[in-house]
Design a protein around this motif. Structure first.
Motif, mmCIF file in Angstrom:
data_model
loop_
_atom_site.group_PDB
_atom_site.id
_atom_site.type_symbol
_atom_site.label_atom_id
_atom_site.label_comp_id
_atom_site.label_asym_id
_atom_site.label_seq_id
_atom_site.Cartn_x
_atom_site.Cartn_y
_atom_site.Cartn_z
ATOM 1 N N ALA A 160 0.838 -1.207 0.000
ATOM 2 C CA ALA A 160 0.000 0.000 0.000
ATOM 3 C C ALA A 160 0.869 1.251 0.000
ATOM 4 N N ILE A 161 1.929 1.247 0.822
ATOM 5 C CA ILE A 161 2.843 2.392 0.855
ATOM 6 C C ILE A 161 3.543 2.535 -0.491
ATOM 7 N N LEU A 162 3.953 1.427 -1.083
ATOM 8 C CA LEU A 162 4.592 1.482 -2.389
ATOM 9 C C LEU A 162 3.666 2.101 -3.434
ATOM 10 N N GLN A 163 2.406 1.689 -3.423
ATOM 11 C CA GLN A 163 1.450 2.221 -4.398
ATOM 12 C C GLN A 163 1.265 3.727 -4.213
ATOM 13 N N GLN A 164 1.181 4.167 -2.968
ATOM 14 C CA GLN A 164 1.031 5.605 -2.709
ATOM 15 C C GLN A 164 2.275 6.376 -3.154
ATOM 16 N N ALA A 165 3.445 5.779 -2.924
ATOM 17 C CA ALA A 165 4.683 6.440 -3.338
ATOM 18 C C ALA A 165 4.768 6.522 -4.864
ATOM 19 N N ILE A 166 4.433 5.440 -5.533
ATOM 20 C CA ILE A 166 4.491 5.420 -6.995
ATOM 21 C C ILE A 166 3.564 6.478 -7.586
ATOM 22 N N SER A 167 2.415 6.692 -6.949
ATOM 23 C CA SER A 167 1.479 7.698 -7.457
ATOM 24 C C SER A 167 2.108 9.091 -7.459
ATOM 25 N N TRP A 184 12.494 -6.126 2.486
ATOM 26 C CA TRP A 184 12.255 -7.235 1.561
ATOM 27 C C TRP A 184 11.535 -8.381 2.280
ATOM 28 N N ASP A 185 12.011 -8.728 3.460
ATOM 29 C CA ASP A 185 11.366 -9.793 4.229
ATOM 30 C C ASP A 185 9.912 -9.444 4.538
ATOM 31 N N ASP A 186 9.666 -8.192 4.929
ATOM 32 C CA ASP A 186 8.300 -7.765 5.247
ATOM 33 C C ASP A 186 7.393 -7.854 4.022
ATOM 34 N N LEU A 187 7.895 -7.424 2.868
ATOM 35 C CA LEU A 187 7.094 -7.471 1.648
ATOM 36 C C LEU A 187 6.859 -8.901 1.183
ATOM 37 N N ARG A 191 10.297 11.803 -11.655
ATOM 38 C CA ARG A 191 9.694 10.501 -11.955
ATOM 39 C C ARG A 191 10.191 9.397 -11.024
ATOM 40 N N SER A 192 11.169 9.690 -10.182
ATOM 41 C CA SER A 192 11.626 8.746 -9.165
ATOM 42 C C SER A 192 11.175 9.242 -7.798
ATOM 43 N N VAL A 193 11.119 8.322 -6.820
ATOM 44 C CA VAL A 193 10.509 8.658 -5.532
ATOM 45 C C VAL A 193 11.395 8.215 -4.379
ATOM 46 N N LEU A 194 11.600 9.115 -3.433
ATOM 47 C CA LEU A 194 12.253 8.804 -2.159
ATOM 48 C C LEU A 194 11.189 8.498 -1.125
ATOM 49 N N ILE A 195 11.192 7.284 -0.591
ATOM 50 C CA ILE A 195 10.263 6.903 0.484
ATOM 51 C C ILE A 195 11.030 6.964 1.800
ATOM 52 N N SER A 196 10.486 7.642 2.790
ATOM 53 C CA SER A 196 11.166 7.773 4.080
ATOM 54 C C SER A 196 10.198 7.438 5.214
ATOM 55 N N ASN A 197 10.711 7.578 6.448
ATOM 56 C CA ASN A 197 9.948 7.294 7.671
ATOM 57 C C ASN A 197 9.520 5.827 7.741
ATOM 58 N N LEU A 198 10.445 4.946 7.354
ATOM 59 C CA LEU A 198 10.177 3.509 7.378
ATOM 60 C C LEU A 198 10.909 2.845 8.543
ATOM 61 N N LYS A 199 10.461 1.654 8.882
ATOM 62 C CA LYS A 199 11.134 0.814 9.863
ATOM 63 C C LYS A 199 11.010 -0.631 9.434
ATOM 64 N N VAL A 200 11.820 -1.487 10.027
ATOM 65 C CA VAL A 200 11.763 -2.910 9.765
ATOM 66 C C VAL A 200 11.022 -3.579 10.907
ATOM 67 N N SER A 201 10.143 -4.490 10.584
ATOM 68 C CA SER A 201 9.334 -5.134 11.640
ATOM 69 C C SER A 201 10.197 -6.038 12.517
#
Length: 417
Positions: free
Chosen positions: A275-282, A302-305, A407-417
């Motif tokens: 869901a986060i990926l889709q929002q970022a891609i938009s 990667w493990d989480d996805l 056209r490229s996206v920086l996604i931030s404020n992430l954590k690993v579960s």
């Protein structure tokens, strides 16, 4: 032809190196360097003068005229030209030095190329692995720190924040020289550089050498850790390019919105999800993204996805339990832009992910990684003046560039579960 008689000379070493390695270096490059593999290098024939010049489109044409069907020979509005600027990119140099003792050189000189390769392949392979690792880190985090300090040091142990930690940056970093600056990069802690004595990847800490007590005592939270000598001498990496809000490559992102990388951050620190990926891609789609992308993620992401993908997966009538396999090297799915390929990288920090329209990115410079010395083609080895051995150098002059950062996206404020 090289002299295989056993004569210990730089000329003999140079001849053998040319025959064994010059056209076969790619086979020694480790697979883990994802950015260097995916983003092509543009050779110097595309670089007039000492810089790479690339026209970029920063605004559309707007000189249109509207008219209804009752108007005859209606007047045309004046043209409103699109915005095209010339981006200017200069390469940054990186040199790695290694030494070969006389004894090793002598044993490598015969008989034939096989003896030379057996005696030198670990040195050459290690040099390539080392310089490619430095370049991979630079490609992601050039002009940004290797890591951020989480809290004051405990003795010589310096903790790194989760968000700014990537295991690939620190693995194998024992004896690496570093510098620790305050958050503004103006104050060098302890007034000197330091050396890493050991690393704990699980605890996300580095331990400084015993002689660096003054540096450790001065360290506080939010300090920034850099490779020694890198400050102001690095090209802008992917993160810096996508986070840029000022002038980069001679063009102002504050003036031209398309020159500003797209960004997306969940409102609270979150585990990376589809869901986060889709929002970022938009966000990239809003600025013209309409083609396939590669998403670079931390191994924890990667493990989480992969876990989420397995939970959501549905099988049609073609599914056979005897053919099912768990795990994969990449995850691919279709989104509004096209194909999305998710690629894990040990060099991506836990707090970030990068949606890259690879066709917009290129590495530019006078030379990719080479063992040739400028102006000394064919002379790979040189004799050390004060030590009993020969020196081999690995060199590159390059930078990374994006023609359409929006056209490229920086996604931030992430954590690993």
């Amino acid at each position: 032809m090289a002299d295989y008689s056993g004569a210990n000379s730089a000329a003999s070493l140079n001849g053998l190196f040319k025959e064994v390695y010059e056209d076969n270096l790619k086979r020694l490059i480790p697979d883990g360097k994802k950015i260097l593999q995916k983003i092509k290098f543009v050779s110097k024939d595309r670089m007039p003068g000492n810089a790479y010049h690339q026209p970029v489109v920063l605004g559309m044409e707007h000189g249109v005229t509207f008219a209804d069907d009752t108007e005859g020979a209606f007047a045309l509005n004046p043209p409103v030209a699109g915005q095209i600027k010339d981006a200017v990119v200069k390469g940054y140099q990186l040199v790695l030095r290694s030494a070969m003792p006389y004894a090793q050189a002598s044993r490598s000189l015969g008989p034939g190329e096989r003896a030379f390769e057996e005696a030198t392949k670990y040195l050459v392979g290690s040099m390539l692995d080392s310089v490619m690792k430095k370049l991979e880190i630079e490609a992601l985090y050039g002009q940004k720190e290797y890591g951020t300090v989480e809290a004051v040091a405990t003795g010589l142990v310096v903790p790194i924040t989760d968000a700014e930690f990537a295991p690939g940056i620190w693995s194998g970093s024992t004896n690496m020289p570093i510098e620790i600056y305050d958050a503004t990069l103006t104050t060098l802690r302890g007034g000197a550089g330091a050396t890493i004595a050991s690393v704990d990847l699980s605890a996300k800490t580095i331990t400084l050498s015993a002689s660096d007590a003054a540096v450790a005592a001065a360290v506080v939270a939010t300090d920034r850790i850099l490779h020694k000598g890198a400050k102001n001498k690095e090209f802008a990496g992917i993160h810096a390019i996508l986070a840029n809000t000022g002038t980069l490559f001679g063009i102002s992102a504050s003036q031209f919105d398309l020159w500003k990388g797209s960004q997306f951050a969940p409102t609270v620190t979150s585990v990376l999800s589809f869901a986060i990926l889709q929002q970022a891609i938009s966000k990239g789609v809003e600025k013209g993204l309409d083609t396939d992308v590669m998403v670079m993620v931390n191994p924890g992401h990667w493990d989480d996805l992969l876990t989420e993908q397995a939970a959501l997966r549905m099988y049609d009538q073609s599914y056979s339990s005897s053919q099912a396999e768990n795990g994969s090297k990449t995850i691919k799915f279709h989104s509004q832009n096209g194909m999305v390929e998710i690629v894990p990288s040990i060099y991506v920090k836990e707090g970030y992910a990068y949606v890259l329209c690879v066709e917009d990115w290129v590495r530019v410079g006078s030379t990719d990684v080479t063992f040739k010395r400028p102006g000394q083609e064919g002379n790979f080895f040189r004799e050390l003046e004060d030590h009993a051995g020969y020196e081999l150098r690995c060199y590159t002059d390059q930078a990374i560039f994006c023609a359409r950062p929006g056209r490229s996206v920086l996604i931030s404020n992430l954590k690993v579960s």
